[in-house]
Design a protein around this motif. Structure first.
Motif, PDB file in Angstrom:
ATOM      1  N   GLU A 130      53.798 -25.680 -26.865  1.00 23.45           N
ATOM      2  CA  GLU A 130      54.437 -26.979 -26.729  1.00 23.45           C
ATOM      3  C   GLU A 130      54.689 -27.272 -25.250  1.00 23.45           C
ATOM      4  OE1 GLU A 130      58.132 -29.479 -28.779  1.00 23.45           O
ATOM      5  OE2 GLU A 130      57.876 -27.327 -29.152  1.00 23.45           O
TER       6      GLU A 130
ATOM      7  N   LEU B 259      56.932 -29.614 -22.718  1.00 20.67           N
ATOM      8  CA  LEU B 259      58.099 -30.480 -22.613  1.00 20.67           C
ATOM      9  C   LEU B 259      58.150 -31.057 -21.205  1.00 20.67           C
ATOM     10  CD1 LEU B 259      60.601 -27.964 -24.241  1.00 20.67           C
ATOM     11  CD2 LEU B 259      59.318 -29.760 -25.403  1.00 20.67           C
TER      12      LEU B 259
ATOM     13  N   LYS C  93      66.087 -27.419 -22.590  1.00 17.47           N
ATOM     14  CA  LYS C  93      66.230 -25.963 -22.492  1.00 17.47           C
ATOM     15  C   LYS C  93      67.176 -25.437 -23.563  1.00 17.47           C
ATOM     16  CE  LYS C  93      65.532 -21.982 -20.390  1.00 17.47           C
ATOM     17  NZ  LYS C  93      64.314 -21.193 -20.717  1.00 17.47           N
TER      18      LYS C  93
ATOM     19  N   ALA D 138      67.561 -26.783 -26.533  1.00 21.40           N
ATOM     20  CA  ALA D 138      66.842 -26.865 -27.810  1.00 21.40           C
ATOM     21  C   ALA D 138      65.695 -25.868 -27.886  1.00 21.40           C
ATOM     22  CB  ALA D 138      66.302 -28.289 -28.003  1.00 21.40           C
ATOM     23  N   HIS D 139      65.167 -25.482 -26.714  1.00 18.44           N
ATOM     24  CA  HIS D 139      64.040 -24.542 -26.668  1.00 18.44           C
ATOM     25  C   HIS D 139      64.344 -23.459 -25.626  1.00 18.44           C
ATOM     26  CE1 HIS D 139      61.453 -27.365 -28.961  1.00 18.44           C
ATOM     27  NE2 HIS D 139      62.114 -28.288 -28.274  1.00 18.44           N
TER      28      HIS D 139
ATOM     29  N   GLU E 209      63.464 -20.564 -25.362  1.00 21.46           N
ATOM     30  CA  GLU E 209      62.309 -19.717 -25.057  1.00 21.46           C
ATOM     31  C   GLU E 209      61.330 -20.400 -24.106  1.00 21.46           C
ATOM     32  OE1 GLU E 209      60.856 -22.556 -28.043  1.00 21.46           O
ATOM     33  OE2 GLU E 209      62.732 -21.464 -27.741  1.00 21.46           O
ATOM     34  N   ALA E 210      61.527 -21.690 -23.833  1.00 18.14           N
ATOM     35  CA  ALA E 210      60.616 -22.442 -22.969  1.00 18.14           C
ATOM     36  C   ALA E 210      60.664 -21.905 -21.540  1.00 18.14           C
ATOM     37  CB  ALA E 210      60.968 -23.922 -22.990  1.00 18.14           C
TER      38      ALA E 210
ATOM     39  N   THR F  25      55.742 -19.909 -25.985  1.00 16.93           N
ATOM     40  CA  THR F  25      55.602 -20.910 -27.046  1.00 16.93           C
ATOM     41  C   THR F  25      55.791 -22.321 -26.503  1.00 16.93           C
ATOM     42  OG1 THR F  25      57.940 -20.691 -27.596  1.00 16.93           O
ATOM     43  CG2 THR F  25      56.401 -19.288 -28.800  1.00 16.93           C
ATOM     44  N   ALA F  26      56.436 -22.432 -25.325  1.00 18.97           N
ATOM     45  CA  ALA F  26      56.658 -23.756 -24.753  1.00 18.97           C
ATOM     46  C   ALA F  26      56.778 -23.662 -23.238  1.00 18.97           C
ATOM     47  CB  ALA F  26      57.923 -24.378 -25.336  1.00 18.97           C
TER      48      ALA F  26
ATOM     49  N   ASP G 137      69.658 -20.369 -22.080  1.00 17.48           N
ATOM     50  CA  ASP G 137      69.689 -21.836 -22.094  1.00 17.48           C
ATOM     51  C   ASP G 137      69.969 -22.437 -20.725  1.00 17.48           C
ATOM     52  OD1 ASP G 137      72.317 -20.999 -21.936  1.00 17.48           O
ATOM     53  OD2 ASP G 137      73.093 -22.579 -23.256  1.00 17.48           O
TER      54      ASP G 137
END
Length: 285
Positions: A2, A4, A16, A18-19, A21-22, A43-44, A157
């Motif tokens: 993904e 972003l 960050k 919400a994701h 792991e980004a 993954t992102a 986060d």
């Protein structure tokens, strides 16, 4: 994977959260290499390129606040290099001109590599990292930021927003050992910052342990031995300072050099940078 692309800082922090792991990406000089060699497959990706405020810097009450996306090329400009000479010297050794135009201070910090070129200068000058999440901002002293090999004190986060560094109050230096001056990972590196007004010494050691570190015993010794009016020390004191710097490191043997060589090189760099500061010389930036 993904992708972003927040439009501003508020969106970036929310993304960050919400994701967590980004992986943040700005210049991409570290992340894209890992992706190209299939060393990392997140993954992102969280692209911070549209967040304009991360590219700003300002001076307030003698402290320079540098946005996380300020590039190393900008650190070489006179308006910043004169205020932060050690960091500018380190910036000059980062990659090629093309890399310096893309690589960012925040990215160098976020990678948290033991060999990060900016880290010794940030340690020597007592920088503070400004991180933020949806829970609010947090200030992390640079000495507490690095927690392990490519690990930092950032929460999952959190994003790096800026780094604050006091303007140079005295001579500063940076030097590193490598097969050439730039476009090479340091075998070891050292930064030294003197503050004649406070009569304090700052050091930063890179690529000689699992994390960048300071040399507190060496700092205390030099602060006592230095003639602060002339910024000179005896030859014996300079050699002792070098040995104390080397003792502060915890290097290993690897393909770039042995632990013994790194300790020797750090002692030499300590004496050399001390010599440069006492003569008030500055490495060209």
């Amino acid at each position: 994977m993904e992708f972003l692309a927040p439009a501003d800082w508020a969106e970036a922090v929310q993304a960050k959260a919400a994701h967590p792991e980004a992986v943040p990406i700005a210049g991409g000089t570290d992340v894209m290499v890992e992706l190209n060699f299939d060393l990392r497959r997140p993954t992102a990706l969280l692209d911070l390129g549209r967040v304009a405020e991360l590219r700003d810097w300002e001076v307030r009450e003698g402290v320079v606040r540098i946005g996380a996306a300020v590039t190393f090329a900008r650190l070489l400009r006179a308006d910043l290099a004169g205020r932060l000479p050690a960091l500018a010297m380190a910036a000059r050794t980062v990659g090629s001109p093309q890399i310096r135009n893309r690589a960012t201070v925040g990215g160098n910090l976020g990678t948290a590599s033991p060999a990060g070129d900016a880290h010794p200068a940030l340690l020597a000058t007592g920088a503070v990292v400004e991180a933020e999440s949806v829970r609010g901002p947090r200030l992390i002293p640079i000495a507490e930021f690095f927690t392990g090999v490519k690990r930092s004190a950032l929460a999952p986060d959190e994003l790096i927003k800026a780094v604050s560094i006091p303007e140079a109050a005295g001579p500063q230096q940076f030097a590193k050992v490598g097969s050439r001056n730039a476009m090479v990972i340091a075998v070891c590196s050292l930064s030294l910052a003197l503050d004649p007004d406070r009569r304090t010494v700052g050091t930063g050691i890179g690529s000689a342990g699992p994390t960048p570190v300071t040399a507190p015993a060496a700092e205390r010794f030099l602060a006592e031995e230095l003639d602060w009016d002339r910024l000179t020390v005896s030859a014996g004191a300079a050699m002792r300072f070098g040995r104390l710097v080397a003792q502060a490191a915890s290097p290993i043997d690897d393909v770039r050099g042995t632990a013994a060589y790194r300790r020797h090189a750090l002692a030499v760099l300590a004496v050399r940078t001390l010599h440069w500061t006492s003569r008030r010389e500055q490495v060209p930036v």
